[in-house]
Scaffold this motif. Structure first.
Motif, PDB file in Angstrom:
ATOM      1  N   THR A   9       3.161 -12.799 -10.052  1.00 57.99           N
ATOM      2  CA  THR A   9       4.509 -13.241 -10.166  1.00 57.99           C
ATOM      3  C   THR A   9       5.381 -12.000 -10.559  1.00 57.99           C
ATOM      4  OG1 THR A   9       5.649 -14.759 -11.712  1.00 57.99           O
ATOM      5  CG2 THR A   9       5.399 -15.552  -9.670  1.00 57.99           C
ATOM      6  N   ALA A  10       5.168 -11.232 -11.517  1.00 53.67           N
ATOM      7  CA  ALA A  10       5.660  -9.660 -11.563  1.00 53.67           C
ATOM      8  C   ALA A  10       4.788  -8.997 -10.892  1.00 53.67           C
ATOM      9  CB  ALA A  10       4.944  -9.166 -13.109  1.00 53.67           C
ATOM     10  N   GLU A  11       3.381  -9.020 -10.033  1.00 55.60           N
ATOM     11  CA  GLU A  11       2.868  -8.401  -9.427  1.00 55.60           C
ATOM     12  C   GLU A  11       3.527  -8.306  -8.066  1.00 55.60           C
ATOM     13  OE1 GLU A  11      -1.067  -9.588  -9.542  1.00 55.60           O
ATOM     14  OE2 GLU A  11      -1.790  -8.053 -11.382  1.00 55.60           O
ATOM     15  N   ALA A  12       4.083  -9.357  -7.747  1.00 54.12           N
ATOM     16  CA  ALA A  12       5.005  -9.529  -6.433  1.00 54.12           C
ATOM     17  C   ALA A  12       5.627  -8.584  -6.342  1.00 54.12           C
ATOM     18  CB  ALA A  12       5.130 -10.672  -5.898  1.00 54.12           C
ATOM     19  N   ALA A  13       6.847  -9.196  -7.500  1.00 54.16           N
ATOM     20  CA  ALA A  13       7.917  -8.743  -7.800  1.00 54.16           C
ATOM     21  C   ALA A  13       7.530  -6.893  -7.267  1.00 54.16           C
ATOM     22  CB  ALA A  13       8.919  -8.811  -9.192  1.00 54.16           C
ATOM     23  N   ALA A  14       7.238  -6.219  -8.555  1.00 52.19           N
ATOM     24  CA  ALA A  14       6.701  -5.003  -8.057  1.00 52.19           C
ATOM     25  C   ALA A  14       6.607  -4.476  -6.622  1.00 52.19           C
ATOM     26  CB  ALA A  14       5.136  -4.512  -8.995  1.00 52.19           C
ATOM     27  N   ALA A  15       6.126  -5.556  -5.998  1.00 52.77           N
ATOM     28  CA  ALA A  15       5.631  -5.205  -4.704  1.00 52.77           C
ATOM     29  C   ALA A  15       6.758  -5.542  -4.095  1.00 52.77           C
ATOM     30  CB  ALA A  15       4.860  -5.883  -3.887  1.00 52.77           C
ATOM     31  N   LEU A  16       8.192  -5.761  -3.963  1.00 53.96           N
ATOM     32  CA  LEU A  16       8.887  -6.115  -3.041  1.00 53.96           C
ATOM     33  C   LEU A  16       9.697  -4.582  -3.929  1.00 53.96           C
ATOM     34  CD1 LEU A  16       9.713  -9.799  -3.764  1.00 53.96           C
ATOM     35  CD2 LEU A  16       9.078  -8.776  -1.169  1.00 53.96           C
ATOM     36  N   ARG A  17      10.175  -4.302  -5.085  1.00 50.92           N
ATOM     37  CA  ARG A  17      10.473  -3.207  -5.014  1.00 50.92           C
ATOM     38  C   ARG A  17       9.828  -2.001  -4.377  1.00 50.92           C
ATOM     39  NH1 ARG A  17       9.678  -5.089 -10.776  1.00 50.92           N
ATOM     40  NH2 ARG A  17       8.495  -4.061 -11.289  1.00 50.92           N
ATOM     41  N   ALA A  18       8.146  -2.069  -4.182  1.00 51.96           N
ATOM     42  CA  ALA A  18       7.645  -0.780  -3.689  1.00 51.96           C
ATOM     43  C   ALA A  18       8.446  -0.540  -2.221  1.00 51.96           C
ATOM     44  CB  ALA A  18       6.395  -1.506  -3.773  1.00 51.96           C
ATOM     45  N   HIS A  19       7.982  -1.717  -1.607  1.00 48.73           N
ATOM     46  CA  HIS A  19       8.631  -2.079  -0.046  1.00 48.73           C
ATOM     47  C   HIS A  19      10.309  -1.358   0.437  1.00 48.73           C
ATOM     48  CE1 HIS A  19       9.694  -4.349   3.504  1.00 48.73           C
ATOM     49  NE2 HIS A  19       8.124  -3.352   3.628  1.00 48.73           N
ATOM     50  N   HIS A  20      10.823  -1.640  -0.836  1.00 45.85           N
ATOM     51  CA  HIS A  20      12.467  -1.750  -0.820  1.00 45.85           C
ATOM     52  C   HIS A  20      12.631   0.058  -1.083  1.00 45.85           C
ATOM     53  CE1 HIS A  20      16.695  -2.290  -0.369  1.00 45.85           C
ATOM     54  NE2 HIS A  20      16.996  -1.374  -1.927  1.00 45.85           N
ATOM     55  N   TYR A  21      12.062   0.374  -1.914  1.00 48.01           N
ATOM     56  CA  TYR A  21      11.753   1.360  -1.742  1.00 48.01           C
ATOM     57  C   TYR A  21      10.946   3.071  -1.126  1.00 48.01           C
ATOM     58  CZ  TYR A  21      10.685   6.647  -4.169  1.00 48.01           C
ATOM     59  OH  TYR A  21      10.721   7.729  -4.658  1.00 48.01           O
ATOM     60  N   LEU A  22      10.497   2.009  -0.867  1.00 46.56           N
ATOM     61  CA  LEU A  22       9.416   3.358   0.569  1.00 46.56           C
ATOM     62  C   LEU A  22      10.138   3.006   1.760  1.00 46.56           C
ATOM     63  CD1 LEU A  22       5.798   1.989  -0.817  1.00 46.56           C
ATOM     64  CD2 LEU A  22       7.100   4.879  -0.726  1.00 46.56           C
ATOM     65  N   PHE A  23      10.902   1.641   2.269  1.00 46.14           N
ATOM     66  CA  PHE A  23      10.767   1.548   3.365  1.00 46.14           C
ATOM     67  C   PHE A  23      12.378   1.409   3.639  1.00 46.14           C
ATOM     68  CE2 PHE A  23       6.275   1.324   2.932  1.00 46.14           C
ATOM     69  CZ  PHE A  23       5.780   1.327   3.707  1.00 46.14           C
ATOM     70  N   ALA A  24      12.974   0.708   2.528  1.00 45.45           N
ATOM     71  CA  ALA A  24      14.348   0.191   2.971  1.00 45.45           C
ATOM     72  C   ALA A  24      15.740   2.182   3.600  1.00 45.45           C
ATOM     73  CB  ALA A  24      14.784  -0.538   1.938  1.00 45.45           C
ATOM     74  N   HIS A  25      16.986   1.494   4.303  1.00 42.82           N
ATOM     75  CA  HIS A  25      17.190   2.655   4.451  1.00 42.82           C
ATOM     76  C   HIS A  25      18.729   3.298   3.321  1.00 42.82           C
ATOM     77  CE1 HIS A  25      19.896   6.215   6.073  1.00 42.82           C
ATOM     78  NE2 HIS A  25      20.740   4.881   5.316  1.00 42.82           N
ATOM     79  N   THR A  63      15.910 -13.504   6.430  1.00 41.01           N
ATOM     80  CA  THR A  63      14.725 -14.227   5.470  1.00 41.01           C
ATOM     81  C   THR A  63      14.549 -13.919   4.408  1.00 41.01           C
ATOM     82  OG1 THR A  63      13.519 -14.064   7.089  1.00 41.01           O
ATOM     83  CG2 THR A  63      14.941 -15.673   7.761  1.00 41.01           C
ATOM     84  N   LEU A  64      13.101 -13.449   4.401  1.00 41.37           N
ATOM     85  CA  LEU A  64      12.441 -12.682   3.467  1.00 41.37           C
ATOM     86  C   LEU A  64      13.568 -11.775   2.328  1.00 41.37           C
ATOM     87  CD1 LEU A  64      10.214 -12.363   2.232  1.00 41.37           C
ATOM     88  CD2 LEU A  64       9.091 -11.098   3.663  1.00 41.37           C
ATOM     89  N   GLY A  65      14.378 -10.798   2.920  1.00 34.02           N
ATOM     90  CA  GLY A  65      14.765 -10.644   2.516  1.00 34.02           C
ATOM     91  C   GLY A  65      15.770 -11.266   1.516  1.00 34.02           C
ATOM     92  N   LEU A  66      16.167 -12.543   1.505  1.00 39.02           N
ATOM     93  CA  LEU A  66      16.867 -12.864   0.368  1.00 39.02           C
ATOM     94  C   LEU A  66      15.677 -12.621  -0.417  1.00 39.02           C
ATOM     95  CD1 LEU A  66      17.553 -16.015   2.469  1.00 39.02           C
ATOM     96  CD2 LEU A  66      19.404 -14.636   1.815  1.00 39.02           C
ATOM     97  N   LEU A  67      15.140 -12.358  -0.509  1.00 42.45           N
ATOM     98  CA  LEU A  67      13.347 -12.938  -1.550  1.00 42.45           C
ATOM     99  C   LEU A  67      14.040 -10.964  -2.814  1.00 42.45           C
ATOM    100  CD1 LEU A  67      11.984 -13.587  -4.151  1.00 42.45           C
ATOM    101  CD2 LEU A  67      10.044 -13.516  -2.188  1.00 42.45           C
ATOM    102  N   THR A  68      13.762 -10.446  -1.383  1.00 40.77           N
ATOM    103  CA  THR A  68      13.584  -8.905  -2.100  1.00 40.77           C
ATOM    104  C   THR A  68      14.766  -8.182  -2.876  1.00 40.77           C
ATOM    105  OG1 THR A  68      12.451  -7.840  -0.035  1.00 40.77           O
ATOM    106  CG2 THR A  68      13.558  -6.749  -0.674  1.00 40.77           C
ATOM    107  N   ALA A  69      16.322  -9.051  -2.199  1.00 36.61           N
ATOM    108  CA  ALA A  69      17.084  -8.240  -2.581  1.00 36.61           C
ATOM    109  C   ALA A  69      17.325  -8.942  -3.849  1.00 36.61           C
ATOM    110  CB  ALA A  69      18.604  -8.919  -1.252  1.00 36.61           C
ATOM    111  N   GLN A  70      16.752 -10.300  -3.868  1.00 33.58           N
ATOM    112  CA  GLN A  70      17.277 -11.017  -5.430  1.00 33.58           C
ATOM    113  C   GLN A  70      16.273  -9.584  -6.858  1.00 33.58           C
ATOM    114  OE1 GLN A  70      15.275 -14.362  -5.773  1.00 33.58           O
ATOM    115  NE2 GLN A  70      15.333 -14.726  -8.222  1.00 33.58           N
ATOM    116  N   VAL A  71      15.372  -9.370  -6.021  1.00 34.14           N
ATOM    117  CA  VAL A  71      14.242  -9.153  -6.914  1.00 34.14           C
ATOM    118  C   VAL A  71      14.775  -7.428  -6.870  1.00 34.14           C
ATOM    119  CG1 VAL A  71      12.814  -7.417  -7.397  1.00 34.14           C
ATOM    120  CG2 VAL A  71      12.195  -9.858  -6.731  1.00 34.14           C
ATOM    121  N   VAL A  72      15.109  -6.760  -5.962  1.00 33.81           N
ATOM    122  CA  VAL A  72      15.777  -5.517  -6.287  1.00 33.81           C
ATOM    123  C   VAL A  72      17.618  -5.371  -7.017  1.00 33.81           C
ATOM    124  CG1 VAL A  72      14.609  -4.568  -4.703  1.00 33.81           C
ATOM    125  CG2 VAL A  72      16.424  -4.474  -4.228  1.00 33.81           C
TER     126      VAL A  72
END
Length: 292
Positions: A9-25, A63-72
């Motif tokens: 789950t630590a690796e998954a959380a890092a992936a969500l932080r990476a996705h948000h940093y790389l692709f979110a406006h 939907t998935l954004g709920l989890l991304t927003a939780q992590v970041v």
């Protein structure tokens, strides 16, 4: 977290932080090291244009954004509170269950007088140190402290480190309590309350009872529970906020703030173009140690 391997789950959380940093406006939490902190499988997924188009669609962001927003969101909240504590003179920072957080690379050198203690399971910590060394030099003000939360007491572990027991400290405990028995979480908080001196602070996230959720929130929480079970790190810890407040106040804490999912959405995700919102399934709790 299983013996002999790092936290998935630590690796998954890092992936969500990476996705948000790389692709979110206008990312609300900028973690430029998150991509390199996660594993090869997540890096491959994040590198596929089709996957990123799907993950950035409005339907998945709601939907998935709920989890991304939780992590970041939890990382942003914790570091906002940390910054305020440093401005008040705090010079010790304890990352409890540090996971693959990249503070040591991002900001440790900006705060040379801040003593940073990363506390985590030895298997996750071994992977973390390896990744940090690949990405740069580990700053001199960072110390790694190994712990098994189910078997060891945080205060006793920190007492074996260079932690100054006569000075207040800021503790962050993110993405961990969900995977612990509630009794283990309460024991750790009690250890901090007994060990840390007056004016010490702690920020943690916790899950509320899923039975109180409705609609997409309840479905999303159930999907997250299934996902973490696939990763073999089952969700176990849920709390009623008012009951939790009474429990931590009896330990000697003051509840500075309990920020709900709606509070965090209003603070960090209001009117975002990508429409991501913080889940209502978790809260952020900010505590301070009162006079003993």
């Amino acid at each position: 977290m299983k013996q002999g391997r790092s936290s998935r789950t630590a690796e998954a959380a890092a992936a969500l932080r990476a996705h948000h940093y790389l692709f979110a406006h206008d990312p609300i939490f900028a973690d430029a090291y998150a991509f390199e902190m996660t594993n090869k499988a997540w890096k491959s997924l994040l590198s596929l244009p089709l996957v990123n188009r799907i993950f950035n669609s409005s339907a998945l962001n709601r939907t998935l954004g709920l989890l991304t927003a939780q992590v970041v969101g939890r990382s942003r909240y914790a570091e906002d509170c940390l910054k305020q504590a440093i401005e008040k003179g705090m010079n010790q920072y304890v990352l409890v269950g540090a996971g693959l957080d990249s503070f040591a690379l991002r900001l440790a050198q900006h705060y040379p007088d801040l003593k940073i203690f990363e506390v985590d399971h030895p298997d996750t910590q071994h992977l973390k140190i390896h990744k940090l060394k690949q990405l740069g030099d580990i700053p001199a003000n960072v110390e790694f402290v190994a712990i098994d939360f189910e078997k060891e007491v945080l205060g006793e572990v920190l007492a074996r480190s260079n932690y100054a027991q006569d000075r207040p400290a800021f503790y962050s405990w993110l993405g961990t309590t969900h995977y612990l028995q509630p009794e283990t979480t309460l024991q750790t908080l009690s250890s901090i309350a007994n060990f840390a001196v007056k004016h010490s602070e702690i920020v943690l996230d916790y899950s509320i009872d899923f039975d109180g959720l409705h609609g997409i929130e309840k479905i999303g929480a159930q999907l997250v529970a299934q996902f973490t079970q696939i990763l073999r790190e089952r969700l176990m810890g849920q709390f009623n906020p008012l009951t939790l407040h009474r429990q931590v106040e009896r330990m000697g804490f003051e509840v500075v703030e309990d920020a709900s999912g709606d509070d965090l959405s209003q603070r960090y995700f209001h009117h975002r173009l990508d429409q991501i919102q913080h889940t209502r399934a978790t809260h952020m709790l900010h505590l301070a140690v009162k006079l003993k």
